[in-house]
Design an enzyme around this catalytic site. Sequence first.
Site, PDB file in Angstrom:
ATOM      1  N   HIS A   1      -7.759  -2.683 -10.621  1.00 63.16           N
ATOM      2  CA  HIS A   1      -8.010  -2.146  -9.048  1.00 63.16           C
ATOM      3  C   HIS A   1      -9.627  -1.854  -9.245  1.00 63.16           C
ATOM      4  CE1 HIS A   1      -7.956   0.839  -6.063  1.00 63.16           C
ATOM      5  NE2 HIS A   1      -7.162   0.061  -5.347  1.00 63.16           N
TER       6      HIS A   1
ATOM      7  N   HIS B   1       0.887  -0.999   0.160  1.00 61.55           N
ATOM      8  CA  HIS B   1       0.038  -0.057   0.127  1.00 61.55           C
ATOM      9  C   HIS B   1       0.852   1.368  -0.012  1.00 61.55           C
ATOM     10  CE1 HIS B   1      -3.722   2.303   1.048  1.00 61.55           C
ATOM     11  NE2 HIS B   1      -4.228   1.662   0.123  1.00 61.55           N
TER      12      HIS B   1
END
Length: 382
Positions: A285, A185
């Site tokens: 995504h 992340h």
Amino acid sequence: MKITALKTYLVEPRWLFLKVETDAGISGWGEPVLEGHAETLAAKIGELEDFLIGRNPLMIEDIWQSIYRNGCYRGGPVLMSAIAGIDMALWDIKGRYHDAPVHALLGGKVRDFIRSYCWIGGDRPQNLEVEAAALMARGFDCTKLNATRELRMIDCYREVDRIVAQMGALRDFVGDRMDIALDFHGRVHVPMAKVLLKELEPLRPIFVEDVVASSQIDAMADLAKFTSIPLAVGERLHSRYDFKRVFETRAASLINPDTAHAGGISEMVRIGHMAEAYDVAIAPHCPLGPIALAASLQVDAVCQNAVLQEQSLGMHYNGSVDMQDYLVEGTGFDLRDGCLYIPEGPGLGIEINEEFVVKQALKGHKWRAPEWRHADGSVAEW
């Protein structure tokens, strides 16, 4: 046919929906959202309204290029997310006009379904075995999770050992029944990323996403040479121009651009085909709403190198409102054995429950990313 109105709806848990109406009575839906900035995107759509009203919605490429090239400022998350939502809605209109799914208008699908995965563990990974077992019971054989909580630029080996032990316990639990994708992340900096990749390699993650922040493409390219784990990047890149450096430096084996952030279906297909030329896979995504997922599946349908599709069903951000709630009953996604089947209905292939959307928009939302800090008080990467 002409565009007559653009209407935005700020809806829970953290989404923004767009309805584009025409004088032919055909409407299309898009999802021009940027997580934590939904009101900004609603304002951007409003800013583009007079630019779009009166145009022929079937002229998708001309409209895309007109918005992108109008003025000297191009790219970036706000503009490209706004274009994305508009582009989705226009493809939805075009498909409904021709009574065909979007993928049929893009040359036809190359697959019937795509392997999918769901998240476990939340922002700070926990309850991994319980949540993985629940996913496997639903037929999934792939999951993704954050590999670590906040991490200092150079952290102690006690923290490294904790991360490896937690991920190792999950691998021992699922064995070879489930593939595990890890997301750093962007919260892991280069020094610790190198350490963690080495330590996690024996656990055989299917990929590691955002191993460092996406602004560090050169560092990511170095890390890609260092590890056998496929690296993934893309959710914070917004056009084919952003991906040029990724491909040219061989920084990633897999890209995960977001259809709601990277210029919509039109630009995603271009990015996907560009990736294919470099033998790079694409896994869109999509921790977002049903419109974004439907648009992603149209991309998966026509990109030969699409391998996985993220989705937000039951995701920890969603709370009491989930994707299927916004769809007309019986028109939702076909999910079987952990795979999402390509929609065959006209346009995006889903039917939005507009009455529920309007009702939810009366409540709106104020979703913001959490603010994290290290023990010393300094801001931590989320």
